[in-house]
Design a protein around this motif. Structure first.
Motif, short mmCIF file in Angstrom:
data_model
loop_
_atom_site.label_atom_id
_atom_site.label_comp_id
_atom_site.label_asym_id
_atom_site.label_seq_id
_atom_site.Cartn_x
_atom_site.Cartn_y
_atom_site.Cartn_z
N VAL A 74 0.86 -1.18 0.00
CA VAL A 74 0.00 0.00 0.00
C VAL A 74 0.90 1.23 0.00
O VAL A 74 1.69 1.43 0.93
CB VAL A 74 -0.94 0.01 1.22
CG1 VAL A 74 -1.83 1.25 1.18
CG2 VAL A 74 -1.77 -1.26 1.28
N VAL A 75 0.80 2.05 -1.05
CA VAL A 75 1.62 3.25 -1.19
C VAL A 75 0.77 4.46 -0.82
O VAL A 75 -0.27 4.71 -1.45
CB VAL A 75 2.16 3.40 -2.63
CG1 VAL A 75 3.08 4.61 -2.73
CG2 VAL A 75 2.90 2.13 -3.05
N VAL A 76 1.21 5.21 0.19
CA VAL A 76 0.46 6.38 0.66
C VAL A 76 1.22 7.64 0.26
O VAL A 76 2.38 7.83 0.64
CB VAL A 76 0.27 6.34 2.20
CG1 VAL A 76 -0.58 7.52 2.66
CG2 VAL A 76 -0.36 5.02 2.61
N ASP A 77 0.57 8.49 -0.53
CA ASP A 77 1.17 9.74 -0.99
C ASP A 77 1.13 10.76 0.14
O ASP A 77 0.05 11.11 0.63
CB ASP A 77 0.38 10.23 -2.22
CG ASP A 77 0.95 11.51 -2.81
OD1 ASP A 77 1.96 12.02 -2.28
OD2 ASP A 77 0.40 11.99 -3.82
N GLN A 78 2.31 11.25 0.54
CA GLN A 78 2.38 12.27 1.59
C GLN A 78 3.05 13.54 1.08
O GLN A 78 3.64 14.29 1.84
CB GLN A 78 3.14 11.72 2.80
CG GLN A 78 2.40 10.62 3.53
CD GLN A 78 3.05 10.25 4.84
OE1 GLN A 78 4.26 10.20 4.96
NE2 GLN A 78 2.23 9.98 5.85
N SER A 79 2.94 13.79 -0.21
CA SER A 79 3.54 14.99 -0.80
C SER A 79 2.73 16.22 -0.39
O SER A 79 1.59 16.11 0.07
CB SER A 79 3.59 14.85 -2.32
OG SER A 79 2.29 14.69 -2.85
N PRO A 80 3.31 17.42 -0.54
CA PRO A 80 2.61 18.64 -0.10
C PRO A 80 1.25 18.86 -0.73
O PRO A 80 0.38 19.46 -0.10
CB PRO A 80 3.60 19.76 -0.50
CG PRO A 80 4.94 19.10 -0.47
CD PRO A 80 4.70 17.70 -0.95
N SER A 81 1.04 18.39 -1.96
CA SER A 81 -0.27 18.61 -2.60
C SER A 81 -1.38 17.86 -1.88
O SER A 81 -2.56 18.18 -2.05
CB SER A 81 -0.22 18.18 -4.07
OG SER A 81 0.07 16.81 -4.19
N GLN A 82 -1.03 16.88 -1.05
CA GLN A 82 -2.03 16.15 -0.28
C GLN A 82 -2.59 16.97 0.89
O GLN A 82 -3.54 16.54 1.54
CB GLN A 82 -1.43 14.85 0.26
CG GLN A 82 -1.30 13.74 -0.78
CD GLN A 82 -2.64 13.14 -1.14
OE1 GLN A 82 -3.33 13.63 -2.02
NE2 GLN A 82 -3.03 12.08 -0.46
N GLU A 83 -1.96 18.13 1.15
CA GLU A 83 -2.46 19.00 2.22
C GLU A 83 -3.64 19.83 1.77
O GLU A 83 -4.27 20.51 2.58
CB GLU A 83 -1.34 19.93 2.70
CG GLU A 83 -0.12 19.22 3.27
CD GLU A 83 -0.41 18.52 4.58
OE1 GLU A 83 -1.43 18.86 5.22
OE2 GLU A 83 0.37 17.63 4.96
#
Length: 709
Positions: A74-83
């Motif tokens: 399971v890959v969870v995107d935690q890049s700034p655009s996820q804010e």
């Protein structure tokens, strides 16, 4: 728990093609014998069959197998655009749901990979994020996962993945790929794109950069929008630009070094974020050939020092005149008739005066060469931004010195009429140790003791000092009885410097070890010409990796707090600590890519971390454009989280077999690979050798008997 599997295996005594050839030969003979009605053919076939079986060597093999769990990543995107918006909350809810669903399958190992797109710097800290790179992180994770055990990959992201392969053939796995998209479909957003901008420009010239305002989705008949431009944090300039088309904007390269231009377009109603409404560009200002006018009042040994220093710099265009007539020669000859080539005073000091970056008067004194009106022009030239260096000789202490001309109103040192002629070593003053022109000069911090116990710098002596009283300005070097040797001052928008000795050439000759005359004069000239690195009250910032270093120069020892604004608009403060006289600094860890704005309340500077306008915020709309085709090629599904949560229908997880569909209405599949390891093997021959021998011999004997009847 292990399980037993039994099957028949063969261990041929000869290569299979050879055995197949013998079997075919035997079959041909049997067919011919049967066709001709030969006696005993059945027994012969039995003997040949026993021979072929003996060569194939069949056995019954029993394996004790232990099944291996499949692996789901399971890959969870935690890049700034996820804010943006509620994406982080949606992603967390889906991850919690997937944990529960995957935990129901006991034969499944789950690995959760959190990736923000930024790597680690040399100190192990997270570097600023420029783009979302989930597949790079996934490939590193899959490096220790056997392909036959990978059951599937699930990505939780907004879909803006910048390292997504163009085709599924380049995916690092063959298992199903499922994508959960955080964010809303068809959201509105406006972004500012810098299409083209020069990297360098000549100081004082104007350049063109091309920008484009993009509205997504586009609106027909959209009126122009307001664009604000700031240079180096200064006053804003606003223009109206159309949307969807390229627009050329002229910008001024104001100074040498980095010219930072901040651009911001007005927001659109209901757009996702304002982060991509801003952009920043840096244009490095380079000076054209610097024009320096050197006027020497008399020929002397120090004249060559100035000339050699200025001529050695290929970026300096030097105009040099020396007045050869000695002051004691007064024969009434008009000044205009004293040279073979006329001194172009009107051209230099009236028509082209403002073309010079620096004017140096070297031991100059009045002889009627420069009329009073031209000296008044020089005063105006300085007040409007020009630079003058007065290197005085003995004449400065007399009535013929430049202090008795209009230049006297801007000179910081007033002569007392005395010239001190005895040896002394110039010393850097307390203020000079804080000023970049004199701070850390080679030898200034390596003092030697005199017989009287005083401490003096380790460089050669000078033997003449024109005594003067300081009226204003900054005294950076002093001499006998703490009399000023070097004074700097700011006049209006310009600058002026006074060197109250004509013996600096002794350092150039290496007298008593010499001194740093080239470095001192270089710094002095650059300060006069407003080079940023020589500013005495200055704020600077640089970025290396994930560290922002802030340096503030000041002539006053004081604790300063600066405000740092990150590219996302978040602000924080930091206190600078003085590490040496005139230099306070702080180092701060950063995690965003883009332009940082640092202010101490009076000055504003910028520092670029990574890419100024990173792809991470180029397009922040949630989209299946990049990952949808890849998921489809791997029989996976694309689920919009918000819609599924609104219906309370987050998909269940099933185990599927290879070649079957891996998603359907209300479910997604993780492939069941059935991989295992063998714990033990037992093998039993099906046709023992003695049995085959008896069958073969018995068949042959029966055939012979039949033929003999």
């Amino acid at each position: 728990m292990g399980s037993g599997i039994t099957n028949i295996v063969f261990a041929p005594a000869l290569p299979l093609p050879v055995i197949a050839g013998l079997a075919a030969f035997a079959a041909v003979i049997a067919v011919l014998g049967l066709y001709k009605g030969a006696r005993g053919m059945g027994w012969r076939c039995l003997a040949l069959g026993a021979l072929v079986l003996a060569l194939l060597n069949p056995s019954l093999k029993s394996e004790q197998r232990e099944p291996l769990n499949d692996i789901a990543v399971v890959v969870v995107d935690q890049s700034p655009s996820q804010e943006i918006g509620k994406r982080r909350t949606q992603s967390a809810a889906v991850l919690d749901h997937l944990r529960k669903e995957l935990a129901r399958h006991k034969d499944l190992e789950v690995r959760i990979l959190r990736s923000g797109g930024g790597g680690d710097d040399a100190k192990g800290r997270t570097a600023p994020v420029e783009s979302t790179r989930l597949f790079e992180a996934l490939e590193r994770t899959l490096a220790d996962v056997p392909p036959q055990r990978l059951g599937g990959v699930i990505m939780i992201t907004d879909g803006q993945v910048h390292d997504a392969p163009k085709s599924a053939d380049k995916l690092p796995f063959t298992a199903p790929l499922h994508v959960f998209l955080a964010g809303a479909r068809n959201a509105r957003d406006r972004r500012l794109v810098v299409e083209q901008v020069p990297s360098f420009g000549i100081v004082g010239n104007r350049l063109e950069m091309t920008v484009r305002v993009v509205d997504l989705p586009a609106q027909p008949n959209q009126p122009p929008v307001r664009l604000t431009i700031r240079r180096d944090g200064g006053k804003p300039r606003t223009i109206d630009v159309p949307t969807g088309v390229e627009q050329s904007i002229d910008i001024l390269v104001d100074h040498g070094g980095a010219n930072v231009y901040e651009l911001e377009v007005e927001p659109r109603a209901g757009e996702l974020t304002l982060d991509n409404n801003r952009a920043a560009v840096i244009v490095n200002g380079v000076r054209d050939r610097l024009r320096v006018l050197l006027v020497s009042g008399v020929p002397h040994a120090g004249e060559r020092v100035w000339r050699n220093l200025l001529k050695a710099d290929p970026s300096v265009d030097l105009v040099h005149f020396t007045i050869l007539r000695p002051p004691e020669k007064q024969d009434g000859t008009p000044v205009r008739e004293l040279s073979l080539i006329a001194f172009p005073t009107r051209e230099l000091f009236e028509e082209k005066l403002n073309d010079f970056d620096l004017i140096i008067f070297d031991r100059y004194h009045r002889r009627g060469v420069l009329p009073r009106i031209y000296l008044q022009n020089i005063v105006r030239y300085v007040r409007k931004g020009g630079a003058v260096l007065e290197a005085g000789g003995p004449a400065f202490a007399t009535a013929l010195g430049l202090y008795r001309t209009p230049l006297g109103e801007i000179l910081p040192g007033a002569p007392t009429g005395q010239v001190i002629e005895r040896g002394f070593r110039p010393q850097v003053t307390k203020l000079g140790h804080r000023h970049p022109v004199a701070a850390d000069l080679p030898g200034s911090r390596s003092p030697i003791a005199t017989p009287a116990g005083a401490r003096t710098p380790k460089w050669g002596r000078w033997f003449r000092l024109i005594e003067a009283d300081t009226q204003r300005g900054m005294v950076l070097m002093s001499g006998i009885n703490n009399r000023p040797v070097l004074i700097l001052d700011r006049i209006g928008e310009g600058r002026i410097a006074q060197l109250l000795t004509d013996h600096i050439w002794l350092w150039a000759r290496g007298f008593e070890g010499g001194g740093p005359q080239a470095e001192l004069l270089r710094r002095l000239a650059h300060w006069l010409m407003k080079e940023p690195e020589l500013e005495e009250n200055d704020l600077r910032a640089t970025v290396q990796g994930s560290e922002l270093t802030i340096v503030r120069r000041s002539l006053k020892p004081e604790e300063v707090t600066v405000t740092i604004r990150a590219p996302s608009g978040k602000e924080r403060t930091a206190t600078l600590k003085e590490i040496q006289p005139g230099r306070a600094t702080a180092a701060i860890a950063i995690g965003e890519s883009g332009l940082y704005r640092i202010s101490d309340g009076k000055r504003v500077v910028h520092a670029a971390a990574g890419t100024l306008n990173p792809p991470e915020f180029a397009d922040v709309r949630a989209s299946a454009e990049h990952l949808g085709p890849l998921a489809g090629a791997r029989s996976g599904g694309v689920i919009w989280i918000k819609q599924a949560m609104d219906r309370r229908a987050l998909p269940a997880i099933r185990r599927t077999r290879a070649g079957r569909d891996s998603h359907g209405r209300g479910w997604i599949g993780i492939r069941a690979n059935g991989d295992y390891i063998v714990k033990g093997v037992h093998e039993l021959p099906l046709l023992p050798g003695i049995l085959l021998l008896l069958l073969g011999l018995g068949g042959l004997m029966a055939a012979w008997r039949r033929e003999g009847e």
